[in-house]
Enzyme design. Structure first.
Site, PDB file in Angstrom:
ATOM      1  N   ASP A  23       0.825  -1.222   0.000  1.00  0.00           N
ATOM      2  CA  ASP A  23       0.000   0.000   0.000  1.00  0.00           C
ATOM      3  C   ASP A  23       0.857   1.269   0.000  1.00  0.00           C
ATOM      4  O   ASP A  23       0.458   2.297   0.544  1.00  0.00           O
ATOM      5  CB  ASP A  23      -0.957   0.031   1.206  1.00  0.00           C
ATOM      6  CG  ASP A  23      -1.777  -1.234   1.338  1.00  0.00           C
ATOM      7  OD1 ASP A  23      -2.405  -1.624   0.342  1.00  0.00           O
ATOM      8  OD2 ASP A  23      -1.781  -1.836   2.426  1.00  0.00           O
ATOM      9  N   HIS A  51      -3.959  -1.695  -6.802  1.00  0.00           N
ATOM     10  CA  HIS A  51      -3.201  -0.500  -7.146  1.00  0.00           C
ATOM     11  C   HIS A  51      -4.177   0.577  -7.599  1.00  0.00           C
ATOM     12  O   HIS A  51      -4.944   0.376  -8.541  1.00  0.00           O
ATOM     13  CB  HIS A  51      -2.184  -0.802  -8.252  1.00  0.00           C
ATOM     14  CG  HIS A  51      -1.022  -1.610  -7.770  1.00  0.00           C
ATOM     15  ND1 HIS A  51       0.035  -1.965  -8.571  1.00  0.00           N
ATOM     16  CD2 HIS A  51      -0.739  -2.122  -6.550  1.00  0.00           C
ATOM     17  CE1 HIS A  51       0.914  -2.666  -7.864  1.00  0.00           C
ATOM     18  NE2 HIS A  51       0.448  -2.777  -6.648  1.00  0.00           N
TER      19      HIS A  51
END
Length: 434
Positions: A23, A51
């Site tokens: 992340d 993503h």
């Protein structure tokens, strides 16, 4: 007879990896860099990683297709190291096409990639629920069980979709074993073999245009002078070998995993870009030395919108950990850093950076990857002055406020790696290159 001259490797491949617990904002960077590369490759993981790309006022989350798909001049490859859920992939292809982008002819899937089957997802959920207080914190997408079958040499690969007879045989063998588990261990319903055979025979027709020998394709393209960007999912600290075991993913998000997951040799790699947040987050369970269970941690999560792109789970937040970062730099051979979400720190009067740990009364600077030791350390912080101002309009390093520049310079000095990319906001244009 005159000998033929040797052709040296091009070193025109770049690996982009997460240096933390995932992340880190890799999607934005890949999207931004994709116009500088001919091919973008996803080399490991599955639909457990999301993503997020922001452009034209839209926010799009991709789980399997490389982020370069939104650059029409870029070819995208899903490598042999990825485990693919056909349902999730086909939904993602449809989503990209609905946004007006061409996928056929621009997306290639490795024939050696393994498939995630419905029984993998069921096993994932059943196994996690049986762990009680020892849950790993998986996404429940079947990633782990699919990799288990891969290494047990029982997996079903993408290439098997092209041979209906072989596919049926493998499905029947696998379901005979898995249904015993569902029936005898978990006391649940069995999965119907015939309906699954019919479903996966349909996937053959739908996925056939994308399937190819990507190892061969990528090496040919490199020999022809094409440039390749290898996009990792998750982060180094979740690597199955080098991460905080057992609270890790089932694949290798490191730069080494880029080679095994794509079929590209190490001597083709010229750069390794490490992506890191200006602070730190973690999803799921596992040790997190700099975690902040207070108002500061809440503020980081709120301002940074720290919720998982795949699961929606709230991320745990803390200050940046340079002990862990130094480890990531070493393990991956990182040549430059990309710093993301610097804007989230805009509202802090003071910013803390963990430079070492205390363990049993001694100060240590090396990162322990075993869970028991990492859970016992206490962070030692250096406090830096915050900037209490926005850098969103800055497009050069000199245009950023002095305290923000000092924060970046401090990270560079401690990690001994240059920071060449700074994200000062979520938008594509809110970026500083150095």
């Amino acid at each position: 007879m005159e000998s033929k001259p040797f052709t040296l490797p091009s070193q025109s491949a770049t690996v982009l990896i997460g240096t933390q617990f995932g992340d880190e904002g890799k999607g934005k960077l890949v999207d931004y860099l994709s116009d500088q590369y001919d091919i973008v490759v996803r080399y490991q993981g599955g639909a457990n990683a999301g993503h997020t790309i922001c452009f034209d006022g839209k926010s799009v989350v991709l789980h399997l297709i490389p982020s370069g798909i939104f650059n029409e001049k870029c070819v995208c490859v899903i490598g042999n190291g990825v485990v693919i859920d056909p349902v999730a992939l086909l939904e993602e292809i449809a989503k990209v096409e609905e946004l007006g982008y061409t996928v056929k002819g621009r997306l290639f899937i490795s024939h050696n990639a393994h498939l995630i089957m419905p029984y993998h997802k069921r096993l994932d959920a059943l196994h996690e629920s049986a762990q009680g207080g020892q849950k790993i914190g998986t996404t429940g997408r079947g990633i782990g069980p699919s990799y288990e079958d891969k290494f047990a040499r029982k997996g079903i690969r993408v290439v098997d979709l092209l041979s209906p007879g072989l596919l049926q045989e493998k499905l029947r063998e696998n379901l005979a074993e898995k249904n015993k588990l569902f029936r005898n261990i978990y006391e649940g319903d069995e999965i119907d073999v015939e309906s699954m055979v019919r479903e996966y025979e349909e996937f053959d027709k739908l996925m056939d245009p994308y399937i190819t020998n990507t190892q061969l394709y990528l090496n040919r393209q490199l020999r022809q002078g094409k440039t390749v960007l290898l996009e990792g999912a998750q982060g180094c600290l979740l690597d199955v070998d080098h991460g905080t075991y057992p609270y890790v993913t089932s694949s290798s998000p490191t730069s080494g995993g880029a080679c095994t997951g794509s079929g590209i040799a190490p001597n083709h790699i010229g750069k390794v870009i490490g992506v890191c947040k200006a602070y730190m987050t973690r999803v799921g369970n596992g040790a997190f030395p700099t975690e902040l269970n207070d108002a500061t941690g809440e503020m980081l999560g709120r301002v940074g919108h720290e919720f998982g792109a795949t699961t929606g789970r709230k991320r745990r937040c803390g200050w940046i950990d340079l002990v862990a970062m130094r480890y990531s730099v070493a393990v991956n051979g990182i040549t430059e850093l990309a710093l993301t979400k610097l804007d989230v720190l805009d509202g802090f009067e003071e910013i803390k950076v963990c430079n070492s740990y205390m363990l049993n009364g001694k100060e240590i600077r090396d990162f322990p990857t075993d869970h028991q030791t990492l859970s016992a350390v206490q962070p030692v912080y250096t406090t830096l002055k915050g900037w209490m101002a926005s850098n969103a309009a800055a497009r050069t390093f000199e245009g950023m406020c002095p305290e923000a520049r000092e924060y970046v310079a401090f990270l560079e000095r401690e990690l001994e790696v240059p920071v060449t990319f700074i994200s000062v906001g979520p938008g594509r244009e809110e970026t500083v290159f150095r």
